[in-house]
Scaffold this active site. Structure first.
Site, mmCIF file in Angstrom:
data_model
loop_
_atom_site.group_PDB
_atom_site.id
_atom_site.type_symbol
_atom_site.label_atom_id
_atom_site.label_comp_id
_atom_site.label_asym_id
_atom_site.label_seq_id
_atom_site.Cartn_x
_atom_site.Cartn_y
_atom_site.Cartn_z
ATOM 1 N N ASP A 1 0.958 -1.147 -0.067
ATOM 2 C CA ASP A 1 -0.176 0.149 -0.103
ATOM 3 C C ASP A 1 0.710 1.320 -0.055
ATOM 4 O OD1 ASP A 1 -3.305 0.294 0.750
ATOM 5 O OD2 ASP A 1 -2.178 1.865 0.972
ATOM 6 N N ASP B 1 3.821 2.809 -4.513
ATOM 7 C CA ASP B 1 2.678 3.586 -5.338
ATOM 8 C C ASP B 1 2.689 2.661 -6.440
ATOM 9 O OD1 ASP B 1 0.975 5.088 -6.879
ATOM 10 O OD2 ASP B 1 1.891 7.051 -6.379
ATOM 11 N N TYR C 1 -13.458 6.122 -14.275
ATOM 12 C CA TYR C 1 -13.689 4.924 -13.314
ATOM 13 C C TYR C 1 -13.963 3.746 -13.902
ATOM 14 C CZ TYR C 1 -14.574 1.789 -9.286
ATOM 15 O OH TYR C 1 -14.315 0.496 -8.494
#
Length: 250
Positions: free
Chosen positions: A34, A56, A147
């Site tokens: 994460d 990242d 998205y």
């Protein structure tokens, strides 16, 4: 036999954390990935089978370094769960290129980069890729131009991976969650949206993070050894119903 190793992105919360906990309970070792270091530190707890790696997934250098670190720490990778994602919704006319790229670089670029970086280890283990898309990649909806398109891209990327990597014994499959009661979903779903989903989903409820994790765990496992190139909608029947007007239920 040495315990299998799963690499899970977006592991600090939500579906990624639920999947990490489920696999750990089944004696997997887990590399929890994460970019939110504080949340990851809080999530990882004291389980000795898990290790935290801050990364990242949209940054190629970060991903390359992470893949090397995970392989060195565990010695192998048997499954990669590409779960990291961002939800940034808005009308087409208000979606500037910065918003478009912010969504694409994590939701689609990140899946590509992590899959590519872990490919040598997956070839060694004849392992599994499980990519987390969304019901929004299967059916269009307002406010999701970036998205939904990013998740549709993940679905097609999964099929490309299955077609090309099968000769190496690598399986690639995709999960498309419907509405799931995660903190991310609850942050963007008003009560009106929650009620509307309840009416539109045959099971009349949101899913849980653990229910999605169970699907992911199956696709990572030897029980799914002949399953590849598949898109599983874990959505309470939402995608199957098409137009499901509440007035036509009875």
């Amino acid at each position: 036999m040495e315990n299998k190793v799963a690499l899970i992105t977006g592991a600090a919360r939500g579906i990624g954390l639920a999947t990490s906990q489920l696999l750990l309970s089944r004696d997997w070792r887990v590399a929890m990935i994460d970019r939110d270091g504080d949340a990851l530190d809080a999530a990882i707890g004291t389980d000795k089978g898990a290790k935290a790696f801050y990364c990242d997934v949209s940054d190629p250098d970060d991903v390359s370094e992470m893949a090397v670190a995970v392989t060195e720490a565990f010695g192998r990778i048997d499954a990669v769960v590409n779960n990291a994602g961002v939800a940034d919704f808005g009308p087409i006319g208000e979606t500037d290129f910065a918003r478009w790229r912010r969504v694409m670089k994590t939701n689609l670029d990140g899946v590509f980069l992590v899959s590519q970086a872990t490919l040598p280890a997956l070839k060694e283990s004849r392992g599994a890729l499980v990519n987390i898309a969304s019901i929004s990649g299967l059916r269009a909806s307002t406010l999701r131009v970036a998205y939904g398109t990013s998740k549709a891209g993940v679905i097609q990327l999964t099929r490309q991976q299955a077609a090309e990597l099968g000769e190496f014994g690598i399986r690639a499959n995709c999960i498309c969650p419907g509405p799931v009661r995660t903190k991310l979903a609850m942050a963007v779903h008003s009560q009106d949206i929650i009620d509307a989903y309840h009416d539109a989903i045959p099971l009349n409820r949101y899913g849980t993070e653990t229910e999605i994790a169970e699907c992911i765990a199956f696709l990572c496992s030897d029980q799914a050894s002949y399953v590849t190139g598949q898109v599983l909608a874990a959505d309470g029947g939402f995608e199957a119903t098409g137009v499901g007007l509440p007035a036509l239920r009875r």
